[in-house]
Design an enzyme around this catalytic site. Structure first.
Site, PDB file in Angstrom:
ATOM      1  N   GLN A 158      -0.848   7.203  -6.095  1.00 22.53           N
ATOM      2  CA  GLN A 158      -1.996   8.050  -5.716  1.00 22.53           C
ATOM      3  C   GLN A 158      -2.108   9.227  -6.687  1.00 22.53           C
ATOM      4  OE1 GLN A 158       0.285   8.557  -2.309  1.00 22.53           O
ATOM      5  NE2 GLN A 158      -1.077   7.495  -0.872  1.00 22.53           N
ATOM      6  N   ASP A 191       0.844  -1.195   0.000  1.00 23.06           N
ATOM      7  CA  ASP A 191       0.000   0.000   0.000  1.00 23.06           C
ATOM      8  C   ASP A 191       0.881   1.246   0.000  1.00 23.06           C
ATOM      9  OD1 ASP A 191      -2.285  -1.567   0.233  1.00 23.06           O
ATOM     10  OD2 ASP A 191      -2.548  -1.199   2.375  1.00 23.06           O
ATOM     11  N   HIS A 198     -14.229   3.848  -6.329  1.00 24.68           N
ATOM     12  CA  HIS A 198     -15.676   3.611  -6.314  1.00 24.68           C
ATOM     13  C   HIS A 198     -16.378   4.706  -7.093  1.00 24.68           C
ATOM     14  CE1 HIS A 198     -13.671   2.671  -2.481  1.00 24.68           C
ATOM     15  NE2 HIS A 198     -14.181   1.484  -2.696  1.00 24.68           N
ATOM     16  N   ARG A 208      -9.805   6.967   8.035  1.00 23.63           N
ATOM     17  CA  ARG A 208      -9.635   7.374   6.628  1.00 23.63           C
ATOM     18  C   ARG A 208     -10.913   7.102   5.832  1.00 23.63           C
ATOM     19  NH1 ARG A 208      -4.366   5.452   7.576  1.00 23.63           N
ATOM     20  NH2 ARG A 208      -4.713   3.439   6.599  1.00 23.63           N
ATOM     21  N   ARG A 227      -1.320  -0.491  -8.422  1.00 22.05           N
ATOM     22  CA  ARG A 227      -2.722  -0.168  -8.111  1.00 22.05           C
ATOM     23  C   ARG A 227      -2.839   1.353  -8.160  1.00 22.05           C
ATOM     24  NH1 ARG A 227      -3.767  -0.855  -2.170  1.00 22.05           N
ATOM     25  NH2 ARG A 227      -4.119  -3.061  -2.579  1.00 22.05           N
TER      26      ARG A 227
END
Ligand SMILES: Cc1cc2nc3c(=O)[nH]c(=O)nc-3n(C[C@H](O)[C@H](O)[C@H](O)COP(=O)(O)OP(=O)(O)OC[C@H]3O[C@@H](n4cnc5c(N)ncnc54)[C@H](O)[C@@H]3O)c2cc1C
Length: 303
Positions: free
Chosen positions: A159, A130, A223, A284, A180
């Site tokens: 990010q 992550d 999402h 978060r 990712r």
């Protein structure tokens, strides 16, 4: 403003103590956290698999301060890979470098990460590191590249809120690293991150196109229906197969969208966090959804 307040509160010990011992907030957290034990996480992963989705198990924890806590996290990750194999689950694993002692000593942390990646590779599986706050970005990328040079069963996260991310994507794609892509969940300053959502979203679409056109398998973690639609449009326009990338979403968030994507033939992986150290993760998630804030704070000030 609300988001900043919640992210600031996520660093407060008093607030953490209240949230993690209060029955109502513990119940609220269960929406986003599969449970405190590996068994509960395995059950959640099984449910995902049964619904046609893959999983990524995350043993919650970050910023550990002692060698023994970091070693404990390493042991937990080794056990998760064993368990996934035994249970024949379609699941990989996500973890954080500060949980493996990045704040203590980078060589030590790298040694633990290497041993986990070797275990992942022995099961033909994969460890996703992550991405944490921007103070850790360069060290995370460098460490992942070093470990990956010997064993490709590791990837990381980019990010889209960071200005630097295009350069980082180019850097990681040059070595074939799986990425990712997400928007970013930490409190960052305007020196390093786009303050406006419109710019974060535009950069997300830009980076998504770089990833999908790279020929490597990546995860598009969001999402946001507009980000998902842009991804679907780009893949169709470039004739990129639905099997050449996956959407990733968080446990408990937009389950309707998760199901819809599976029904439409897309690959979906659900990030399933578990463990006792769920407070910062939970905060978060609240910061992303101000609707929950009023409820939480009303209960806190009434205590
Ligand atoms: C699989 C996965 C892994 C991630 N890993 C990382 C990581 O390593 N590092 C990192 O910094 N961040 C990570 N994130 C978090 C990410 O950066 C965002 O903070 C988070 O996904 C919200 O952004 P969004 O793309 O969903 O878009 P947003 O614009 O924030 O949200 C779009 C819509 O999604 C829904 N939604 C989003 N969040 C929530 C929520 N918490 N509760 C309820 N509904 C919500 C709402 O309907 C909202 O309107 C990860 C996210 C995912 C899905």
């Amino acid at each position: 403003m609300l988001r900043s307040t919640l992210l600031k509160l996520s660093e407060s010990k008093g607030f953490a103590n209240w949230v993690t011992t209060n029955g109502t907030t513990r119940r609220m957290a269960r929406r986003f956290v599969a449970g405190e034990t590996l068994d509960e996480a395995i059950a959640a992963a099984r449910q995902c698999n049964d619904a046609g989705m893959h999983a990524s198990l995350d043993y919650l924890g970050e910023n550990v301060a002692t060698i023994s806590d970091a070693q404990h996290s390493r042991d937990a990750y080794l056990e998760i890979f064993e368990c996934i194999a035994e249970e024949r689950l379609h699941a990989n694993v996500s973890g954080k470098l500060t949980q493996l002692g990045l704040d203590i000593n980078i060589e030590f942390c790298e040694g633990l990460a290497r041993s986990i990646v070797e275990r992942a590779a022995s099961f033909d599986n994969f460890l996703r590191i992550d991405m944490e706050g921007s103070a850790y970005t360069q060290r995370t990328i460098d460490l992942v590249k070093r470990v990956r040079a010997r064993n490709p069963a590791i990837g990381t996260v980019i990010q889209s809120y960071l200005y630097r991310s295009e350069k980082d994507v180019t850097d990681l794609l040059a070595v074939g690293c799986r990425i990712r892509l997400c928007k970013g969940a930490y409190k960052e300053t305007v020196d390093v991150a786009y303050p406006r959502k419109v710019d974060v979203d535009a950069n997300f679409v830009h980076l998504m196109k770089m990833l999908l056109s790279s020929g490597f398998y990546h995860g598009i973690a969001t999402h946001d229906p507009r980000m998902i639609a842009a991804t679907i449009r780009h893949a169709a326009a470039q004739q990129i197969s639905k099997d050449d990338f996956e959407f990733q979403m968080l446990y408990g968030v937009r389950t309707d969208l998760q199901r819809r994507l599976v029904n439409d033939g897309y690959r979906v992986r659900i990030y399933i966090p578990f463990g006792r150290d769920w407070f910062p993760y939970f905060m978060r998630r609240l910061a992303e959804r101000p609707a929950n804030l009023g409820f939480l704070l009303r209960n806190f000030f009434r205590k």
